[in-house]
Design a protein around this motif. Sequence first.
Motif, PDB file in Angstrom:
ATOM      1  N   GLY A  59      16.142  28.438  46.976  1.00 36.85           N
ATOM      2  CA  GLY A  59      17.369  28.467  46.181  1.00 36.85           C
ATOM      3  C   GLY A  59      17.092  28.116  44.747  1.00 36.85           C
ATOM      4  O   GLY A  59      15.966  27.859  44.364  1.00 36.85           O
ATOM      5  N   LEU A  60      18.109  28.121  44.047  1.00 32.58           N
ATOM      6  CA  LEU A  60      19.541  28.223  44.357  1.00 32.58           C
ATOM      7  C   LEU A  60      19.959  29.686  44.329  1.00 32.58           C
ATOM      8  O   LEU A  60      19.785  30.355  43.318  1.00 32.58           O
ATOM      9  N   HIS A  61      20.513  30.191  45.415  1.00 30.09           N
ATOM     10  CA  HIS A  61      20.802  31.617  45.569  1.00 30.09           C
ATOM     11  C   HIS A  61      22.296  31.887  45.717  1.00 30.09           C
ATOM     12  O   HIS A  61      23.044  31.036  46.177  1.00 30.09           O
ATOM     13  N   LEU A  62      22.690  33.114  45.369  1.00 27.87           N
ATOM     14  CA  LEU A  62      24.056  33.582  45.561  1.00 27.87           C
ATOM     15  C   LEU A  62      24.105  35.087  45.359  1.00 27.87           C
ATOM     16  O   LEU A  62      23.129  35.698  44.916  1.00 27.87           O
ATOM     17  N   GLN A  63      25.237  35.654  45.689  1.00 31.22           N
ATOM     18  CA  GLN A  63      25.556  37.037  45.350  1.00 31.22           C
ATOM     19  C   GLN A  63      26.874  37.000  44.582  1.00 31.22           C
ATOM     20  O   GLN A  63      27.764  36.231  44.917  1.00 31.22           O
ATOM     21  N   VAL A  64      26.962  37.839  43.535  1.00 28.93           N
ATOM     22  CA  VAL A  64      28.184  37.888  42.740  1.00 28.93           C
ATOM     23  C   VAL A  64      29.178  38.866  43.361  1.00 28.93           C
ATOM     24  O   VAL A  64      28.822  39.692  44.203  1.00 28.93           O
ATOM     25  N   ASN A  65      30.435  38.754  42.922  1.00 25.98           N
ATOM     26  CA  ASN A  65      31.497  39.642  43.405  1.00 25.98           C
ATOM     27  C   ASN A  65      31.174  41.090  43.094  1.00 25.98           C
ATOM     28  O   ASN A  65      30.538  41.357  42.089  1.00 25.98           O
ATOM     29  N   PRO A  66      31.551  42.014  43.903  1.00 26.59           N
ATOM     30  CA  PRO A  66      32.397  41.873  45.090  1.00 26.59           C
ATOM     31  C   PRO A  66      31.606  41.588  46.370  1.00 26.59           C
ATOM     32  O   PRO A  66      32.136  41.701  47.460  1.00 26.59           O
ATOM     33  N   PHE A  67      30.344  41.186  46.221  1.00 26.42           N
ATOM     34  CA  PHE A  67      29.486  40.944  47.384  1.00 26.42           C
ATOM     35  C   PHE A  67      29.168  39.467  47.592  1.00 26.42           C
ATOM     36  O   PHE A  67      28.194  39.125  48.264  1.00 26.42           O
ATOM     37  N   ALA A  68      29.976  38.588  47.012  1.00 27.06           N
ATOM     38  CA  ALA A  68      29.772  37.147  47.184  1.00 27.06           C
ATOM     39  C   ALA A  68      29.768  36.804  48.667  1.00 27.06           C
ATOM     40  O   ALA A  68      30.505  37.397  49.449  1.00 27.06           O
ATOM     41  N   GLN A  69      28.937  35.844  49.039  1.00 26.23           N
ATOM     42  CA  GLN A  69      28.812  35.447  50.438  1.00 26.23           C
ATOM     43  C   GLN A  69      29.292  34.015  50.652  1.00 26.23           C
ATOM     44  O   GLN A  69      28.911  33.116  49.912  1.00 26.23           O
ATOM     45  N   ALA A  70      30.085  33.822  51.674  1.00 24.50           N
ATOM     46  CA  ALA A  70      30.351  32.486  52.198  1.00 24.50           C
ATOM     47  C   ALA A  70      29.285  32.249  53.254  1.00 24.50           C
ATOM     48  O   ALA A  70      28.852  33.179  53.947  1.00 24.50           O
ATOM     49  N   LYS A  71      28.832  30.979  53.384  1.00 19.89           N
ATOM     50  CA  LYS A  71      27.767  30.660  54.327  1.00 19.89           C
ATOM     51  C   LYS A  71      28.146  29.427  55.130  1.00 19.89           C
ATOM     52  O   LYS A  71      28.635  28.446  54.578  1.00 19.89           O
TER      53      LYS A  71
END
Length: 182
Positions: A59-71
């Motif tokens: 990390g620190l990882h994420l995906q931006v909108n519209p593909f944001a992920q809840a984990k």
Amino acid sequence: MIIEKTTIQDLVIVTPSVFEDSRGFFFEAYNQAKFRKNGINYQFIQDNQSFSTRGVIRGLHLQVNPFAQAKLVRVLEGEILDVAVDLRKNSPTYGEHFNVVLSAENKKQLMVPHGFAHGFSVLSETASVLYKVDQLYHKESERGIRFDDPTLAIDWQLLPEEVIVSEKDLILPGFNDIDWEF
């Protein structure tokens, strides 16, 4: 199942009710009805699993909108320090991070909603981490922040000489250099 609020809105710790006897134990790791009753309304569509050795920071990882992920993150074996950073510009805790030790022993889980960067460090000799996501991986939406960003000043609970980070994570931008938002 206990759902505990943290210091950051929408970020919660989930502790299952564990039933133990001479054979071992049983618990519900996920129950959609109980989550929804507590305002957690994600439709998980994929499980991801990683295995790492002591000192690894992912990390620190994420995906931006519209593909944001809840984990929904939990540990099957070992122990990690799980970290989430609030990247929601309109949040009163924007730029703040929260961490919690997740382990096979304590069986706690961290529910990381949309709008957060996520990462973890491995505190045990090895760790297997399982996390549910509500959105498929989308390479073009992938983003990240350097694990050692001085603005965030995250204590990963490792000695500097123990830290193992991928080349990909070493070239991530700092918090003050990000140009995306939720």
